[in-house]
Design a protein around this motif. Structure first.
Motif, PDB file in Angstrom:
ATOM      1  N   ILE B 351     -34.321 -59.015 -33.363  1.00 36.53           N
ATOM      2  CA  ILE B 351     -33.962 -58.750 -31.962  1.00 36.53           C
ATOM      3  C   ILE B 351     -34.682 -59.574 -30.921  1.00 36.53           C
ATOM      4  CG2 ILE B 351     -33.390 -57.124 -30.154  1.00 36.53           C
ATOM      5  CD1 ILE B 351     -32.559 -55.060 -32.426  1.00 36.53           C
ATOM      6  N   SER B 352     -35.754 -59.575 -30.998  1.00 33.32           N
ATOM      7  CA  SER B 352     -36.497 -60.458 -30.035  1.00 33.32           C
ATOM      8  C   SER B 352     -36.391 -61.900 -30.055  1.00 33.32           C
ATOM      9  CB  SER B 352     -38.077 -60.183 -30.235  1.00 33.32           C
ATOM     10  OG  SER B 352     -38.546 -60.788 -31.474  1.00 33.32           O
ATOM     11  N   LYS B 353     -35.800 -62.326 -31.021  1.00 34.01           N
ATOM     12  CA  LYS B 353     -35.379 -63.869 -31.053  1.00 34.01           C
ATOM     13  C   LYS B 353     -34.483 -64.241 -30.085  1.00 34.01           C
ATOM     14  CE  LYS B 353     -36.563 -65.155 -35.836  1.00 34.01           C
ATOM     15  NZ  LYS B 353     -36.299 -66.063 -36.811  1.00 34.01           N
ATOM     16  N   THR B 354     -33.823 -63.239 -29.649  1.00 32.34           N
ATOM     17  CA  THR B 354     -32.508 -63.287 -28.792  1.00 32.34           C
ATOM     18  C   THR B 354     -32.922 -63.011 -27.358  1.00 32.34           C
ATOM     19  OG1 THR B 354     -31.541 -61.228 -28.720  1.00 32.34           O
ATOM     20  CG2 THR B 354     -31.117 -62.688 -30.474  1.00 32.34           C
ATOM     21  N   ASN B 355     -34.241 -62.988 -26.907  1.00 31.90           N
ATOM     22  CA  ASN B 355     -34.650 -62.335 -25.492  1.00 31.90           C
ATOM     23  C   ASN B 355     -34.600 -63.423 -24.484  1.00 31.90           C
ATOM     24  OD1 ASN B 355     -37.244 -60.159 -26.773  1.00 31.90           O
ATOM     25  ND2 ASN B 355     -35.236 -59.790 -26.254  1.00 31.90           N
ATOM     26  N   LYS B 356     -34.902 -64.756 -24.873  1.00 33.90           N
ATOM     27  CA  LYS B 356     -34.780 -65.583 -23.732  1.00 33.90           C
ATOM     28  C   LYS B 356     -34.016 -66.678 -23.851  1.00 33.90           C
ATOM     29  CE  LYS B 356     -39.784 -64.880 -23.236  1.00 33.90           C
ATOM     30  NZ  LYS B 356     -40.981 -65.769 -23.351  1.00 33.90           N
TER      31      LYS B 356
ATOM     32  N   PRO D  30     -29.709 -63.321 -22.316  1.00 34.60           N
ATOM     33  CA  PRO D  30     -31.254 -63.587 -22.644  1.00 34.60           C
ATOM     34  C   PRO D  30     -31.536 -63.676 -21.164  1.00 34.60           C
ATOM     35  CG  PRO D  30     -29.599 -64.939 -23.899  1.00 34.60           C
ATOM     36  CD  PRO D  30     -28.699 -63.991 -23.224  1.00 34.60           C
ATOM     37  N   ALA D  31     -33.139 -63.750 -20.967  1.00 34.42           N
ATOM     38  CA  ALA D  31     -33.662 -63.837 -19.786  1.00 34.42           C
ATOM     39  C   ALA D  31     -33.906 -65.213 -19.475  1.00 34.42           C
ATOM     40  CB  ALA D  31     -35.157 -63.371 -19.940  1.00 34.42           C
ATOM     41  N   LYS D 353     -29.455 -66.888 -34.509  1.00 28.23           N
ATOM     42  CA  LYS D 353     -30.880 -67.024 -34.360  1.00 28.23           C
ATOM     43  C   LYS D 353     -31.701 -66.295 -35.298  1.00 28.23           C
ATOM     44  CE  LYS D 353     -31.392 -68.302 -29.271  1.00 28.23           C
ATOM     45  NZ  LYS D 353     -32.373 -68.116 -28.418  1.00 28.23           N
TER      46      LYS D 353
END
Lengths: 357, 357, 357, 357
Positions: B351-356, D30-31, D353
């Motif tokens: 999931i963290s791969k989609t954060n930014k 996304p941020a 991703k």
């Protein structure tokens, strides 16, 4: 991601501590519920900052405004949008943390995860968010009431000041008789003193809340990954500052015990058990006895003392809490705990309708 | 419902204790992973019944058979189906519980929830199910290894026999040097004695497992409802017999403490903190320090002593455990705890791969 | 990702065309359903390759083996695991496509997306996967039958050979009277000829299936994003080779019509309408009339003619179909269409149980 | 239920046509995205009622107000709450339908499903809801732009007035040069005449929109149930009045064709194909060519003619449309179609991703 709670009765929320408003959407609320708006406001008032001398002095009236999903006083089955205004945000109190990471706060993790953060009042990481949960939780409680379920929650410890008696021997109608929401007056007084002396020292203190759900029928909860206690546990661990959760009742440390000591003997065909070490749940499914759990809170991270930290560039700095904060969150967290219990139970109630042909 | 774990890396399972096979499907496993099948089998062997004198004597070879999603030794990005045979089920040991509800078991709740249950070996409520989790967890651990994450878990208490030292002062390579999976030999010996004497009495005993994840980078976990520690907590509370969960490290009772005592001071730009009372997670997001949690287990409900209960018609009956059971589950639960930690972390990693942007 | 269908009644599948087995897990099936295994096998037989001269000659007995979730002939509410053996895979027929991308196949997209693919028989992209859907769909149909819902599907076009009459004027009990599953014998004969002549030319041909669900009560389907027709549409577009979907009945092109021509006048309090241009769904919710939809299939991509393409290195190559393939998929797709309709409807049926207080 | 769209980039909405506001929450954005607010407003203006003589004359400024998730012009990774005011609702126009079910409307199905409905302006079933989708879609489009994806949509038919040329031969920059959003001026004029004459007769008319996504890289879309075209299809079928969906390009009826006629020959290593009958998607995964789909709209149900119907008590009544309505929705639906395409694509972009190690 992660701003939705529930599978059928779903709460999705938004909002930062110092935005103009904060709010949410309840999807999946059954149609035809006659809403008691006073009860919703009552729960909000119990969570409200500025409610007493032992809470933060931020003044919020916390009046919820419903925007949809309700027609002539009843839910329509369509999503219930709602907002609450942030009236007393003092963002300049936070300018000192713009480039600094406060110890044990989410400043550092948000900055690194997202590369950007709304630092004012802690932004999204603030417990201000829980006002949304109380709105939805109070709606959920009304559905559960119709099923005969009653949720009670109280402060069972502030620091080392703890309740000694069992909840069955207490008068739970007295929970709100004192500022700290502990049903035994004498212990409550000591808790209040503990909070006040802690605050005078510019410090904060942890605590514990006990939550009980009476009247839950047999059969709520799913068998493997969505066990009722696992979902209750997750809901509690979502609350800001919660760092632990245990369920099961009996006045002993269950993990230190023998099976012969803590097995619950079923005494009648409704499944009532002689003891309740299982806390009302067996194999992840409610067994008809009281659901019982304990929720452990860390002390609030913001203290009015100087602490070392680093800034965005990695330089060592000193930080000291400003703004208005709780010295102990548990008194205000009582309705939050009740709300998360209600949100978890109502979802499992609705899912349980699909269990059998 | 409730037989799927995870949002991206998703494990869905099936199977009863005494069915011919048990198994699952891993969906969302990234393509291109070179699988180490020995490592998977190694974790299964650590969970396997019959592995030593202090575990149940049910004999299962627990060899996993992969049915799809792997091509020439690598994952293909398509779902990985797998089964494990149930080789040594002795269903006749359970004929006495066909119409009877064992104390503190899921017999009663399954019967009432579903109106029907496969009583043999506890059916779906049996911890046999966790063999599926270990398969998937061992796959997850291999993905995490590539990210530099290492998960370690050990028995920190059996009944009142507890480890006194901190995990940092122990040699965690010694965890498997003894039957009970406690890294300190002297304490391990006491634990083994405790389990053996408990079993001789036809009784069972609770315990505690500590789990640590090293190398988790900053930024895993979501902000509000899918906080990393809430999801880890839920994963642990899914394990049979677990009744409590705490995270945060430091040798004090955090909820009894002051903020000034348990705030974690950040000492460098990587976010390393002087203490780790936060257990590697702040605001629901990993902060780059060791993730640390404790998991509390009830004693196994099946004891070899006579207990009162009721049957399906509500008549009072006596029941006594038959079949082969663990007197204490924590030694075998070590790889299960590791697996649930791995499943939770790998999902948050993806999931963290989609954060930014 | 993407190997699960449904929200409450959830099918998760695994398997490649040339693996040893293919299978799935049905989670959320209500407990207490007495399963008719013959009906399940009957649907599998209708989908089975090698069933007649106009289908592929791959020989599969397609016997499903249930592994869990069923006890003494009834569903138990726990997940139903199942497998079907792949008996007649001839992988060597595919060695020529190991490094080559077949036109209009998923070879290229899988290779680029995942960096690896199981090329044998198309691997996961093969319509072999739909055998899993028929198992689950046949279970779903049994639940729907108890609600009075009957699903009928038939071939309404093969290439330009089309049915002219309306389904209400046909005898739908005759669907299986011919190889092509078209209820009008004369048209069926022309369709069979069309398929046979197409095959002789080493070519393939598209077609159309009509699906009808009778007896769906008013109130299934959600209001905004999970509209009943949107979910049915998605389910149909999941079927291999489907490239279009329309719902609504009436013998005119609805998008070319006027409101005054295609509005459905309600004639009684049960909501029965004079016409059914809405296809049994208004505002995303079933209205008590027949649900009616048309599903459009492309011709199978594998043809027995030489076609240009490229290989993995980008070199131009010629490819020609080998192996055993259908010249037209619609006869075998009839039970698949029924299954996806059933899976969609049963899920909405279960969700609808939570609509009202 | 059903008010959330997407798995990672998730839009949840609320609001009725005649409530004070309507709005939504975007979770999973996304941020770090620098938002172009003018572009969002531009899309809202293209959907806005009252924009021209051929649309409804309801006057809404449709200015979106963002409430959270944006800091100093950039997304923060936390949920984006937003509202749009309903300024020109004229609820008294609807008092006549309070107890009456309009033909081909959702009045009857909502009443029966929920037992209660907000009848004013159609309540939740109104296409007013799509204003929320355009807000979220315009945010999604900005993320897609950074990936090189451009979405174009235009009116390709109004009733029987249809575009004859292929989109590749048109100048798509001219889409907004006329009121009907058809890129060929001559056809556009005929469409406008058709709408105007239809309106004069108190009638409504159906139509068709073509949507193209250029620049989608190879590899978006999942293999089995979340095929890219199935998710696009569902998104389009969610739009009010849509009753059909086809993808694939080429000027022939694909389901009537032979494989040898419609197979797409790959001509280079990027996967570019000579023809594009597959519409840019093979096996559910984007193949690097233009994504191409057609969306079919029913005529609006509200006509200004007398029609028979029934009231709540089942009595026969006559109804006639009042209020302000579109005679043809397709000109205003162009940005809605683009938005649903964008929401679907951005979700699959984010999921992609996680595909590979």
């Amino acid at each position: 991601m992660g701003n939705t709670f529930g599978k059928i009765f779903r709460l999705t929320t938004f909002g930062e501590s110092h935005g103009t408003v904060i709010g949410g959407i309840i999807d999946g609320c059954p149609a035809g519920l006659v809403l008691d708006f006073d009860l919703i406001q009552h729960q909000l008032d119990r969570r409200r900052p500025g409610q007493s001398k032992i809470t933060t002095q931020r003044k919020e009236s916390d009046k919820v405004e419903f925007l949809s999903g309700i027609f002539e006083g009843k839910t329509t089955g369509t999503p219930i949008g709602f907002i609450i205004k942030n009236e007393d945000a003092k963002s300049k109190d936070y300018s000192h943390v713009k480039d600094t990471f406060r110890p044990s706060h989410a400043d550092f993790t948000y900055q690194k995860k997202y590369g950007i953060r709304d630092y004012r009042g802690g932004g999204r990481s603030s417990a201000r968010e829980t006002v949304n949960w109380v709105v939805a939780g109070a709606v959920a409680q009304q559905i559960l009431s119709l099923q005969g379920v009653e949720i009670k929650s109280f402060v069972s410890a502030v620091g080392t000041v703890k309740l000694n008696n069992c909840y069955k021997d207490m008068d739970l109608t007295k929970i709100d008789n004192n500022l700290v929401r502990c049903p035994e007056e004498e212990v409550a007084d000591k808790m209040i003193s503990e909070i006040e002396s802690t605050r005078k020292n510019g410090d904060t203190i942890g605590g514990e809340i006990t939550v009980i759900a009476k009247g839950v029928p047999v059969g709520w909860g799913e068998a493997v990954f969505d066990k009722l206690h696992a979902d209750i546990g997750k809901s509690m661990l979502s609350i800001n500052a919660v760092h632990g959760f245990k369920f099961g009742f009996g006045g002993v440390d269950i993990s230190e015990s023998k099976g012969s000591e803590v097995n619950d003997i079923i005494v009648d065909e409704k499944g009532i058990t002689k003891t309740n070490f299982s806390g009302g749940i067996q194999g992840g499914i409610s067994n008809g006895n009281d659901i019982y759990a304990e929720v452990y809170f860390k002390p609030v991270a913001t203290i009015m003392q100087k602490q070392n930290s680093i800034d965005k560039e990695g330089n060592r700095v000193e930080v000291q809490g400003k703004g208005r904060h709780d010295a102990c969150v548990v008194p205000r967290a009582v309705p939050i705990v009740e709300s998360m219990m209600a949100l978890t139970l109502v979802d499992h109630y609705l899912i349980s309708k699909t269990n059998k042909i």
